[in-house]
Design a protein around this motif. Structure first.
Motif, PDB file in Angstrom:
ATOM      1  N   ASP A   1     -24.373  -8.312  38.682  1.00 27.22           N
ATOM      2  CA  ASP A   1     -25.679  -8.972  38.755  1.00 27.22           C
ATOM      3  C   ASP A   1     -26.744  -8.036  39.318  1.00 27.22           C
ATOM      4  OD1 ASP A   1     -24.578 -11.288  37.739  1.00 27.22           O
ATOM      5  OD2 ASP A   1     -24.121 -12.113  39.727  1.00 27.22           O
ATOM      6  N   GLU A   2     -26.384  -7.241  40.319  1.00 33.95           N
ATOM      7  CA  GLU A   2     -27.345  -6.294  40.876  1.00 33.95           C
ATOM      8  C   GLU A   2     -27.711  -5.218  39.859  1.00 33.95           C
ATOM      9  OE1 GLU A   2     -25.673  -4.777  44.432  1.00 33.95           O
ATOM     10  OE2 GLU A   2     -25.793  -6.678  45.533  1.00 33.95           O
ATOM     11  N   MET A   3     -26.738  -4.744  39.096  1.00 35.75           N
ATOM     12  CA  MET A   3     -27.041  -3.744  38.070  1.00 35.75           C
ATOM     13  C   MET A   3     -27.914  -4.336  36.967  1.00 35.75           C
ATOM     14  SD  MET A   3     -23.565  -1.437  37.715  1.00 35.75           S
ATOM     15  CE  MET A   3     -22.471  -2.793  37.309  1.00 35.75           C
ATOM     16  N   ARG A   4     -27.686  -5.592  36.615  1.00 31.94           N
ATOM     17  CA  ARG A   4     -28.521  -6.243  35.599  1.00 31.94           C
ATOM     18  C   ARG A   4     -29.973  -6.365  36.089  1.00 31.94           C
ATOM     19  NH1 ARG A   4     -25.423 -10.052  34.788  1.00 31.94           N
ATOM     20  NH2 ARG A   4     -24.472  -9.389  32.825  1.00 31.94           N
ATOM     21  N   TRP A   5     -30.160  -6.633  37.357  1.00 33.91           N
ATOM     22  CA  TRP A   5     -31.512  -6.707  37.923  1.00 33.91           C
ATOM     23  C   TRP A   5     -32.180  -5.334  37.916  1.00 33.91           C
ATOM     24  CZ3 TRP A   5     -35.908  -8.594  39.007  1.00 33.91           C
ATOM     25  CH2 TRP A   5     -36.695  -8.113  40.044  1.00 33.91           C
ATOM     26  N   THR A   6     -31.420  -4.273  38.172  1.00 38.27           N
ATOM     27  CA  THR A   6     -31.973  -2.917  38.134  1.00 38.27           C
ATOM     28  C   THR A   6     -32.447  -2.553  36.726  1.00 38.27           C
ATOM     29  OG1 THR A   6     -30.506  -2.250  39.944  1.00 38.27           O
ATOM     30  CG2 THR A   6     -31.470  -0.496  38.604  1.00 38.27           C
ATOM     31  N   VAL A   7     -31.644  -2.894  35.729  1.00 39.35           N
ATOM     32  CA  VAL A   7     -32.031  -2.605  34.342  1.00 39.35           C
ATOM     33  C   VAL A   7     -33.294  -3.379  33.964  1.00 39.35           C
ATOM     34  CG1 VAL A   7     -31.300  -2.773  31.941  1.00 39.35           C
ATOM     35  CG2 VAL A   7     -29.669  -2.052  33.679  1.00 39.35           C
ATOM     36  N   ALA A   8     -33.388  -4.637  34.382  1.00 37.56           N
ATOM     37  CA  ALA A   8     -34.574  -5.440  34.074  1.00 37.56           C
ATOM     38  C   ALA A   8     -35.826  -4.837  34.707  1.00 37.56           C
ATOM     39  CB  ALA A   8     -34.361  -6.875  34.561  1.00 37.56           C
ATOM     40  N   TYR A   9     -35.717  -4.308  35.904  1.00 40.32           N
ATOM     41  CA  TYR A   9     -36.878  -3.701  36.558  1.00 40.32           C
ATOM     42  C   TYR A   9     -37.319  -2.433  35.828  1.00 40.32           C
ATOM     43  CZ  TYR A   9     -39.785  -1.486  40.095  1.00 40.32           C
ATOM     44  OH  TYR A   9     -40.827  -0.885  40.751  1.00 40.32           O
ATOM     45  N   VAL A  10     -36.369  -1.609  35.402  1.00 37.73           N
ATOM     46  CA  VAL A  10     -36.728  -0.385  34.675  1.00 37.73           C
ATOM     47  C   VAL A  10     -37.415  -0.732  33.363  1.00 37.73           C
ATOM     48  CG1 VAL A  10     -35.781   1.671  33.570  1.00 37.73           C
ATOM     49  CG2 VAL A  10     -34.895   0.942  35.777  1.00 37.73           C
ATOM     50  N   LEU A  11     -36.957  -1.769  32.697  1.00 36.12           N
ATOM     51  CA  LEU A  11     -37.613  -2.196  31.460  1.00 36.12           C
ATOM     52  C   LEU A  11     -39.034  -2.686  31.727  1.00 36.12           C
ATOM     53  CD1 LEU A  11     -34.691  -4.083  29.675  1.00 36.12           C
ATOM     54  CD2 LEU A  11     -35.749  -1.933  28.954  1.00 36.12           C
ATOM     55  N   SER A  12     -39.246  -3.328  32.876  1.00 31.89           N
ATOM     56  CA  SER A  12     -40.580  -3.828  33.204  1.00 31.89           C
ATOM     57  C   SER A  12     -41.582  -2.709  33.456  1.00 31.89           C
ATOM     58  CB  SER A  12     -40.507  -4.733  34.437  1.00 31.89           C
ATOM     59  OG  SER A  12     -40.174  -3.984  35.600  1.00 31.89           O
ATOM     60  N   LEU A  13     -41.111  -1.488  33.684  1.00 25.55           N
ATOM     61  CA  LEU A  13     -42.012  -0.355  33.905  1.00 25.55           C
ATOM     62  C   LEU A  13     -42.586   0.189  32.608  1.00 25.55           C
ATOM     63  CD1 LEU A  13     -39.987   1.631  36.598  1.00 25.55           C
ATOM     64  CD2 LEU A  13     -41.872   0.032  36.967  1.00 25.55           C
ATOM     65  N   GLY A  14     -42.079  -0.282  31.470  1.00 27.30           N
ATOM     66  CA  GLY A  14     -42.571   0.192  30.183  1.00 27.30           C
ATOM     67  C   GLY A  14     -41.609   1.120  29.475  1.00 27.30           C
ATOM     68  N   VAL A  15     -40.390   1.235  29.957  1.00 28.39           N
ATOM     69  CA  VAL A  15     -39.386   2.075  29.289  1.00 28.39           C
ATOM     70  C   VAL A  15     -38.924   1.365  28.027  1.00 28.39           C
ATOM     71  CG1 VAL A  15     -37.133   3.173  29.526  1.00 28.39           C
ATOM     72  CG2 VAL A  15     -38.688   3.067  31.482  1.00 28.39           C
ATOM     73  N   ASP A  16     -38.789   2.102  26.951  1.00 31.33           N
ATOM     74  CA  ASP A  16     -38.366   1.520  25.675  1.00 31.33           C
ATOM     75  C   ASP A  16     -36.922   1.051  25.770  1.00 31.33           C
ATOM     76  OD1 ASP A  16     -37.695   0.992  22.980  1.00 31.33           O
ATOM     77  OD2 ASP A  16     -39.233   2.409  22.298  1.00 31.33           O
ATOM     78  N   ARG A  17     -36.663  -0.116  25.164  1.00 24.60           N
ATOM     79  CA  ARG A  17     -35.297  -0.677  25.203  1.00 24.60           C
ATOM     80  C   ARG A  17     -34.291   0.247  24.540  1.00 24.60           C
ATOM     81  NH1 ARG A  17     -31.104  -2.183  26.306  1.00 24.60           N
ATOM     82  NH2 ARG A  17     -30.273  -4.288  26.579  1.00 24.60           N
ATOM     83  N   ASP A  18     -34.700   1.007  23.542  1.00 23.88           N
ATOM     84  CA  ASP A  18     -33.780   1.919  22.855  1.00 23.88           C
ATOM     85  C   ASP A  18     -33.387   3.111  23.726  1.00 23.88           C
ATOM     86  OD1 ASP A  18     -33.942   0.269  20.658  1.00 23.88           O
ATOM     87  OD2 ASP A  18     -35.562   1.444  19.717  1.00 23.88           O
ATOM     88  N   ASP A  19     -34.204   3.414  24.746  1.00 24.48           N
ATOM     89  CA  ASP A  19     -33.913   4.559  25.608  1.00 24.48           C
ATOM     90  C   ASP A  19     -33.064   4.188  26.825  1.00 24.48           C
ATOM     91  OD1 ASP A  19     -35.430   6.175  23.946  1.00 24.48           O
ATOM     92  OD2 ASP A  19     -37.287   5.773  25.053  1.00 24.48           O
ATOM     93  N   ILE A  20     -32.864   2.886  27.055  1.00 27.09           N
ATOM     94  CA  ILE A  20     -32.153   2.460  28.256  1.00 27.09           C
ATOM     95  C   ILE A  20     -30.725   2.982  28.282  1.00 27.09           C
ATOM     96  CG2 ILE A  20     -31.116   0.425  29.326  1.00 27.09           C
ATOM     97  CD1 ILE A  20     -33.884   0.817  30.234  1.00 27.09           C
TER      98      ILE A  20
END
Length: 712
Positions: A503-522
């Motif tokens: 759950d903590e890792m899922r929250w980290t990924v969601a925050y990085v996406l909110s910064l404008g990082v493209d979903r394909d680059d995650i």
């Protein structure tokens, strides 16, 4: 073996009852109860005892029930043994408690001048006077006290806590610490005496039961009343105390001969009070006594002077400090085990100097069981893991391996309240779970080199395969879309990821996406930098994002995509110092930084400042060269391309050495004259190079002359 275990169970029950503060009135009634009734008495009495007493009693009762079931399954008839607990035993315990209180009072009142002799810790005898007759009279039993003329009192007086405290205080020890050591020693000697009396009582009780049962052959009533026939005659056999010609003063004298201070002795006795009763020298032993290295002098020679000072090369002060933290090394068994541990580590490729450097972890390492350590080494080098021996030694010395070592090879005496069988079963269960974890990582994830994974993160062996490892791998494959073939490389690169919460890792990924990082680059970002998944969002990532906004970075998503580790950098230690320096060497720092975010990834002193200072040394304007061109090249390419050197980077290498050593280097040279402008060197530099070239030509000419003369 069964008889030995049965004796140990009875000893545990008696010692548990001795720790009980209160007994029910029915438990102290005359011995007319049947064994079944006495078992109920035992359960009711132990239910109000201290935790240690309850655990010992319940363990022994369960073991007795197990033996009863095994006996019913056997076809051969076996005569029953004495019950685990009965009224005679409870009356003995009650009287023994009063006797112990009387001994403690007697020790407090003992004259310190009447001290002679001593006793070995395995030969402490009970008072020579017998126990009062077990007539069933509670008042008679309760009034049993230590006679004032007990033969134990003179030699026991030297282990009086007040006397020991005064002796230690005379050596410069604080009063509180010396009293603590005195309490430990006095308590230990009383426990040793009590144990011997308990052994004597149980032995006499078992013989009485056996004799009584043989005399009652016919009815079940006779069998049930077998204890009643003989319990009134059970008493403690008269055992003469062992009189030896050494005591506490002799032990203290040996410690002082080896250079131990009063504080050293106080700390050692507080942790291991049994050493106060240890035979000081071989000269105190009888001619018929086999010592086998069991005296204090021999243990000090083996552990203190041998293993610590001679083998490991520790100074005397450091060796004394190790023994203060681990006084168990001074016992005969502990000193021999320490030698085996050092030899075992040497066989794994760990040098003695490497072992000695870790002075903080040395006491715990030398206190572990060699057999337990060998089992762990065998497991790591087995076919499941195939770790190389030269990699196992450094693994065992890591601080991250302490949790693993404490479970499979605990420090001697660190496991409290567990019998040897219980401890062995716990260790076997740990190895079973570790084998299952290794199998799952190899089969489900596809990791081939388990040795690298364990070396990077030893606690991975202790993770639950079904509850922890599989959910993490499913998250990486399903949520981050990392291929199954790449999961193994991610785990080898950063195995700590297996221990993190999904759950903590899922929250980290969601925050990085909110910064404008493209979903394909995650997927590619976290595959290359898996440590980002374990970075705290509030404490690490958000301060970095706020600072990037403050210095003019507009597109945070693109910036993070180019340099993902920037989210793990420290604002105060990394970003601010580099940005402040960058503003001095760049005309458009914000623009250049967005074009080249990797600027923050280079070390400030050894890379950034060194190269810009060299450009100033060469007389080249720092602000006219893009930052990417200054930093991205290697040393030789930078010297040839940016600084325009023609010596293969030799001058730049010398400059770096002087710069890193802190030698004074001029920031900027004088404007070169016309004759030096074409080469880019100053007049002094040209003169030095010309002189160096002339010396080279002269050396070549001299060699040619020598060759021609040798031919003639």
């Amino acid at each position: 073996m069964t008889t030995l275990r049965s004796r140990r169970r009875r000893m545990n029950v008696v010692l548990a009852l001795l720790l009980t503060s209160t007994y029910t009135s029915s438990a102290l009634s005359p011995s007319s109860e049947s064994p079944k009734r006495s078992r109920r008495i035992s359960e009711s009495s132990t239910s109000i005892s201290q935790p240690t007493s309850s655990r010992l009693s319940s363990t022994a009762a369960a073991a007795q029930d197990g033996e009863g079931q095994a006996g019913r399954q056997s076809s051969r008839y076996v005569a029953p043994s004495a019950p685990l607990v009965d009224s005679a035993l409870l009356r003995f315990v009650s009287a023994e408690k009063k006797k112990r209180e009387a001994i403690s009072t007697s020790l407090e009142k003992a004259s310190l001048s009447s001290i002679y002799g001593g006793a070995d810790e395995d030969d402490l005898g009970p008072p020579a006077t017998a126990m009062p007759e077990e007539t069933g009279d509670e008042n008679a039993v309760a009034s049993a006290e230590l006679p004032s003329n007990s033969v134990e009192e003179p030699w026991m007086a030297q282990y009086n806590r007040n006397r020991i405290a005064r002796v230690l205080e005379s050596l410069g020890v604080e009063k509180e610490l010396s009293m603590q050591a005195g309490d430990k020693v006095q308590e230990y000697i009383l426990i040793r005496m009590t144990r011997r009396r308990v052994r004597a009582f149980l032995k006499e009780r078992a013989s009485r039961w056996s004799a009584s049962y043989n005399n009652n052959e016919n009815t079940e009533n006779n069998n049930n009343n077998a204890s009643t026939t003989a319990w009134n005659e059970v008493r403690i056999p008269s055992i003469e105390p062992v009189r030896l010609n050494y005591g506490f003063d002799d032990v203290l004298e040996v410690f002082q001969e080896y250079g131990f201070t009063g504080n050293d002795v106080c700390s050692i006795l507080t942790h291991s009070p049994s050493l106060a009763l240890m035979m000081p020298r071989p000269s105190f032993a009888d001619e018929s006594e086999a010592l086998e290295g069991g005296t204090l002098c021999q243990s000090l020679d083996r552990a203190f002077r041998g293993t610590l000072m001679k083998t490991l090369g520790l100074r005397k002060y450091d060796a004394r400090k190790v023994l203060r933290d681990c006084p168990g090394l001074l016992t005969a068994k502990g000193s021999k085990q320490a030698e085996q541990i050092v030899s075992m580590m040497a066989a794994l490729g760990v040098s003695n100097s490497a072992i000695a450097r870790d002075k903080a972890g040395l006491p715990s390492l030398l206190s572990r069981s060699p057999s337990d350590m060998f089992r762990l080494i065998s497991f790591l080098s087995s076919g499941q893991i195939r770790m190389k021996p030269n990699a196992i030694g450094p693994l065992l010395r890591k601080r991250s391996s302490l949790e693993l070592l404490d479970l499979v090879a605990p420090v001697t005496g660190s496991v409290q309240g567990k019998t040897r069988d219980e401890q062995r079963k716990m260790t076997d269960e740990v190895y079973r779970k570790m084998s299952e974890t290794v199998r799952l990582i190899k089969d489900e994830i596809g990791t081939r080199d388990m040795g690298k994974v364990i070396s990077a993160f030893p606690p991975v062996l202790l993770l639950d395969a079904e509850e922890q490892i599989l959910p993490v791998t499913d998250f990486l494959m399903d949520y981050l879309e990392i291929d199954r073939e790449e999961i193994a490389s991610v785990m080898q690169l950063y195995p700590v990821l297996l221990s993190k919460n999904v759950d903590e890792m899922r929250w980290t990924v969601a925050y990085v996406l909110s910064l404008g990082v493209d979903r394909d680059d995650i997927g590619s970002i976290f595959r290359a930098f898996p440590s980002l998944l374990t970075t705290d969002v509030e404490e690490s990532m958000e301060p970095v994002v706020d600072y990037l906004h403050s210095i003019g970075v507009t597109n945070i998503g693109a910036f993070v995509t180019k340099l993902p580790p920037v989210l793990t950098y420290s604002v105060e230690k990394d970003l601010k110092p580099k940005w402040n320096y960058f503003q001095r060497v760049s005309l458009k720092p914000s623009f250049e930084l967005e074009e080249f975010p990797a600027y923050f990834s280079y070390p400030l002193d050894r890379r950034i400042k060194t190269r810009y200072d060299y450009l100033a040394f060469k007389g080249i304007s720092k602000q006219l060269i893009p930052v990417a061109k200054v930093l991205r090249f290697g040393d030789v390419d930078f010297a040839n391309t940016v600084a325009r050197d023609d010596d293969g980077g030799e001058e730049f290498r010398e400059f770096c050495e002087r710069h890193w050593k802190g030698q004074a280097i001029p920031v900027r040279k004088q404007r070169p004259k016309p004759n030096a402008r074409r080469t880019g060197f100053s007049k002094e530099e040209l003169r030095r190079r010309k002189k160096k070239q002339l010396e080279k030509v002269q050396k070549q000419q001299q060699q040619q002359q020598e060759e021609s003369s040798s031919q003639q």
